[in-house]
Design a protein around this motif. Structure first.
Motif, PDB file in Angstrom:
ATOM      1  N   ALA A 251       0.880  -1.195  -0.077  1.00 12.83           N
ATOM      2  CA  ALA A 251      -0.018  -0.010   0.116  1.00 12.83           C
ATOM      3  C   ALA A 251       1.071   1.140   0.152  1.00 12.83           C
ATOM      4  N   VAL A 252       0.014   2.312  -0.178  1.00 10.74           N
ATOM      5  CA  VAL A 252       0.878   3.608  -0.377  1.00 10.74           C
ATOM      6  C   VAL A 252       0.161   4.621   0.455  1.00 10.74           C
ATOM      7  N   VAL A 253       0.943   5.777   0.918  1.00  8.49           N
ATOM      8  CA  VAL A 253       0.398   6.968   1.640  1.00  8.49           C
ATOM      9  C   VAL A 253       1.115   8.004   0.973  1.00  8.49           C
ATOM     10  N   SER A 254       0.425   9.198   0.393  1.00 13.90           N
ATOM     11  CA  SER A 254       1.120  10.121  -0.418  1.00 13.90           C
ATOM     12  C   SER A 254       0.181  11.571  -0.158  1.00 13.90           C
ATOM     13  N   ASN A 255       1.173  12.485  -0.281  1.00  5.56           N
ATOM     14  CA  ASN A 255       0.496  13.707  -0.696  1.00  5.56           C
ATOM     15  C   ASN A 255       0.187  13.732  -1.996  1.00  5.56           C
TER      16      ASN A 255
END
Length: 332
Positions: A251-255
């Protein structure tokens, strides 16, 4: 650049014998290589914002041997339209931009309310003028950007950066191209990293060299015993390597950033964090994506934390909320 793939997908779907060549800046070439619709890629050997009329003339002239039938120009600038004009391409299609009458001979007048998303505006250019009058007339469902990475490339990237171990990988994209105003605070990322590491994950921080200090802040905010599970890759990877590593993430967490759109196009579970910018024009286009954006009133506040210049709307997004949203994606 990521949004442009929807245009290519429509061209391939509706024109059986089409061959698509793309001319683009050097930085974007690794991204284009992952778009199977593209036949050939040409680099624009010019700095951003440079007119260099003589160079554009020579570049356009060099394309005449390709005997193109149509050029579709996506940027709205005058200089972007010059090369296909000099290439003598018969049909030159684009939305109306700055001073392009005659240079663009298939000129479309854009009603921004009719096409609220950037991806819709690009996709509409695949069709004849006035055939698609608003976004509702585009074939449904809309063909979203989708790029491909082989298992071999993912394995190689993980091995190269010593990330191939039993712990599943979560990617963080804490940077943004222009300012901290689009960035979720580093101390929030650090809190989220701590939670995820204690749940059995490892963290990879992706971004450019100018954001590397943010990666250091996140990593050194962790206690020494868990820092080894947080890898600051900001500024140490090529775009090609980042694409492969994001493809390998659980998974990815991004601005709100270019890397966010890459994660979306790779169909990775994604939590996208918006503050003063809006997801209404360029949202992450994936059923695996979730957008978090606080209440509207925050977006009018120009100054956030004075020490680091984070925007108040992004400070207001708490790590626990992101963790819950991310957890729901990981178990779905």
């Amino acid at each position: 650049m990521m949004m442009s793939q929807s245009l290519y997908r429509y061209l391939v779907q509706y024109y059986d014998t089409v061959k698509i060549d793309v001319m683009a800046p050097k930085w974007s070439l690794p991204l284009l290589k992952h778009m199977p619709e593209i036949n050939q890629i040409f680099e624009i050997p010019l700095n951003h914002g440079t007119l260099a009329l003589d160079k554009r003339y020579r570049l356009g002239k060099s394309l005449r041997k390709e005997t193109y039938q149509q050029a579709i120009v996506l940027p709205n600038s005058f200089k972007s339209a010059i090369i296909p004009f000099f290439a003598n391409i018969p049909q030159r299609t684009a939305w109306r931009g700055e001073m392009r009458y005659g240079i663009i001979n298939d000129l479309r007048k854009l009603d921004k309310k009719a096409f609220p998303l950037m991806v819709q505006r690009y996709a509409a250019l695949a069709f004849e003028n006035k055939k698609i009058r608003d976004a509702s007339e585009l074939p449904n469902p809309l063909l979203w950007p989708r790029i491909m990475v082989s298992n071999e490339d993912k394995e190689l990237a993980l091995k190269t950066f010593f990330l191939k171990n039993p712990y599943p990988l979560i990617g963080f994209c804490p940077g943004a191209e222009f300012s901290l105003a689009k960035c979720w605070p580093d101390y929030h990322y650090a809190t989220l990293a701590k939670k995820l590491i204690h749940c059995g994950y490892q963290i990879a921080l992706f971004g450019s060299i100018k954001n590397r200090a943010t990666g250091k802040e996140i990593r050194f905010s962790l206690t020494e015993d868990i820092q080894k599970y947080c890898h600051n890759l900001m500024g140490t990877t090529s775009l090609e390597e980042v694409i492969s590593l994001i493809a390998a993430c659980h998974a990815v967490v991004s601005n709100d950033s270019g890397l966010m759109h890459i994660a979306s196009a790779l169909s990775r579970p994604l939590v996208a964090l918006y503050g003063p910018t809006s997801p209404n024009f360029t949202p992450p286009l994936s059923h695996q994506a979730r957008v978090i954006r606080p209440v509207r009133g925050y977006h009018k506040i120009r100054q956030g934390n004075k020490k680091k210049d984070y925007h108040q709307s992004l400070i207001a997004i708490k790590p626990d909320q992101v963790f819950r949203t991310l957890s729901s994606l990981l178990v779905s």
